[in-house]
Design an enzyme around this catalytic site. Sequence first.
Site, mmCIF file in Angstrom:
data_model
loop_
_atom_site.group_PDB
_atom_site.id
_atom_site.type_symbol
_atom_site.label_atom_id
_atom_site.label_comp_id
_atom_site.label_asym_id
_atom_site.label_seq_id
_atom_site.Cartn_x
_atom_site.Cartn_y
_atom_site.Cartn_z
ATOM 1 C CG ASP A 62 -0.291 -0.528 2.446
ATOM 2 O OD1 ASP A 62 -0.918 -1.273 3.197
ATOM 3 O OD2 ASP A 62 0.896 -0.182 2.676
ATOM 4 C CG ASP A 64 1.024 4.160 4.293
ATOM 5 O OD1 ASP A 64 -0.103 3.862 3.852
ATOM 6 O OD2 ASP A 64 1.660 3.426 5.068
ATOM 7 C CG ASP A 143 9.470 0.897 12.524
ATOM 8 O OD1 ASP A 143 9.716 1.544 11.486
ATOM 9 O OD2 ASP A 143 8.695 -0.083 12.527
HETATM 10 P P1 ATP Z 1 4.609 -3.427 5.244
HETATM 11 O O1 ATP Z 1 5.248 -3.367 3.910
HETATM 12 O O2 ATP Z 1 4.632 -4.781 5.815
HETATM 13 O O3 ATP Z 1 3.294 -2.733 5.318
HETATM 14 P P2 ATP Z 1 5.501 -1.099 6.597
HETATM 15 O O4 ATP Z 1 6.864 -0.659 7.019
HETATM 16 O O5 ATP Z 1 4.830 -0.295 5.538
HETATM 17 O O6 ATP Z 1 5.611 -2.608 6.175
HETATM 18 P P3 ATP Z 1 3.241 -0.433 8.218
HETATM 19 O O7 ATP Z 1 2.699 -1.144 9.392
HETATM 20 O O8 ATP Z 1 2.407 -0.299 7.001
HETATM 21 O O9 ATP Z 1 4.607 -1.166 7.869
HETATM 22 O O10 ATP Z 1 3.709 0.994 8.750
HETATM 23 C C1 ATP Z 1 3.949 2.089 7.884
HETATM 24 C C2 ATP Z 1 5.087 2.933 8.441
HETATM 25 O O11 ATP Z 1 4.756 3.457 9.728
HETATM 26 C C3 ATP Z 1 6.385 2.178 8.657
HETATM 27 O O12 ATP Z 1 7.161 2.108 7.488
HETATM 28 C C4 ATP Z 1 7.058 3.007 9.731
HETATM 29 O O13 ATP Z 1 7.670 4.137 9.193
HETATM 30 C C5 ATP Z 1 5.891 3.461 10.579
HETATM 31 N N1 ATP Z 1 5.618 2.555 11.714
HETATM 32 C C6 ATP Z 1 4.786 1.479 11.717
HETATM 33 N N2 ATP Z 1 4.756 0.876 12.915
HETATM 34 C C7 ATP Z 1 5.585 1.584 13.708
HETATM 35 C C8 ATP Z 1 5.984 1.473 15.074
HETATM 36 N N3 ATP Z 1 5.516 0.509 15.856
HETATM 37 N N4 ATP Z 1 6.852 2.399 15.555
HETATM 38 C C9 ATP Z 1 7.324 3.385 14.777
HETATM 39 N N5 ATP Z 1 7.000 3.525 13.494
HETATM 40 C C10 ATP Z 1 6.141 2.657 12.950
HETATM 41 MG MG MG Z 2 2.743 -0.537 4.867
#
Ligand code: ATP
Ligand code: MG
Length: 452
Positions: A62, A64, A143
């Site tokens: 997705d 963001d 993170d």
């Molecule tokens: P995926 O591809 O699996 O969705 P993702 O990194 O995009 O991995 P998301 O859960 O969609 O994971 O989170 C989007 C963004 O929000 C992350 O890339 C990170 O920058 C931030 N984020 C998510 N969870 C946390 C957390 N627990 N603490 C700090 N930042 C976070």
């Molecule tokens: Mg994501």
Amino acid sequence: MNESNPNQAALRIIPREAHCISRKQISSGALRVLYRLNEAGYAAYLVGGAVRDLLIGGQPKDFDVATDATPEDVRRLFRNCRLIGRRFRLAHVVFGPEIVEVATFRGNGGDDIDTDGDRQVVDGRIVRDNVWGTIEEDALRRDFTANALYYDIADFSVRDYVGGYDDVQRRVLRLIGDPLQRYREDPVRMLRAVRLSAKLGFSISPEARAPFTDLGVLLTQAPPARLFDESLKMFLAGNGLKSFRALEQFGLLGAVFPLTARALAFRGGETFRAVVEAGLAGTDARVSEDKSVTPAFLFAVLLWGAVRAQAEREIARGVESNVAWQRVSHQVIAEQAKHVAIPRRFGQVMQEIWTLQPRFADRQKKKVFRLLAHPRFRGAYDFLLLRAAEGDDIAELGRWWTRAQSTPHETLAEELSTAPSSALAPAGDAPKKRRRRRRRPSAQASAATDSQ
Ligand code: ATP
Ligand code: MG
């Protein structure tokens, strides 16, 4: 800006010609949101996992968007927009099946944790937070450095405040700030490290890995609802087997799935491992074929070792088989749900899958047809097939039921009424304590089924 972020780096801008992200790879919805925000005078960036994935040539799940527009500003710009979130208001802009999440920059450690109101730290954990911030603050509260890159729609450059670009090139997950502090704030970050390393093939930096041993236990206090969400991402998103192995390798399985970890360590653990690995591999294969997957089936697999061992123990103690299976199913779900939430509808399916297992051994005509017609037959049968690793008898049972399904009703009915039940029984039954009456090892049984 903040002493607790020692690895904060100066802003580095990677111009369009120096990186590989092309607008063609960005979804049309996300592009529209980025452009419209930008035209209205706001800063607009693609951020997070999408930028990371595009930089390694992956396909983002997705897209963001991060912006300095407030959620209300965003709503004014898009008719197809709804605001969500109690804690942090987020805007969802909807384009048919695509939802673009638009978040306003957050400051001061603002987090994705379920929080509301002003920031409050209790025992080092952020429990309340509601502060908008600058893009730099927004980067620092993320993170991993690889997750904190911003693709700027104004000039197509990538902005890097934390050294994330190099870390992506090196394929390493490095925490932003002090690892101990960041994990204490939100222990789920440990699971995210493990999940993302499995999914992306990134290593976890030594500093981000080192605290697992001491802080892994904090995951036992994490909100079960969040661990449920995170479990789905680990196990039902196509990288389940890798995630599971990584969880074990990094010593975190026991904090989230203690019953699974214990069953793997006990007698029969290797057999159970084979069942779990077959279940995860099967789920990964289904995901890659775009078939549906349900958490119920996979959770049933992960907890099977515990359910089976406890049911056998109860039955050995003289508890009636049905009663034992029902009771133990219930107990195991209740125990696991203290860690990872198990929504009721899934719990019900899991119980059915488990309690149907002993019924596969009963080949009385009436019971065979009743089982074939059971609404949960398919799931329970798929589960039985996974259990082939438990022994030849179970594998044989699986073959018998495979054949039973493809045998015309009348033919099967005839066979079951003419053949003595014992002759149709497979060469064994498990778990041993459960067997009743007529089960006798029989060479004829396999001959009978194999010859069909
Ligand atoms: P995926 O591809 O699996 O969705 P993702 O990194 O995009 O991995 P998301 O859960 O969609 O994971 O989170 C989007 C963004 O929000 C992350 O890339 C990170 O920058 C931030 N984020 C998510 N969870 C946390 C957390 N627990 N603490 C700090 N930042 C976070
Ligand atoms: Mg994501």
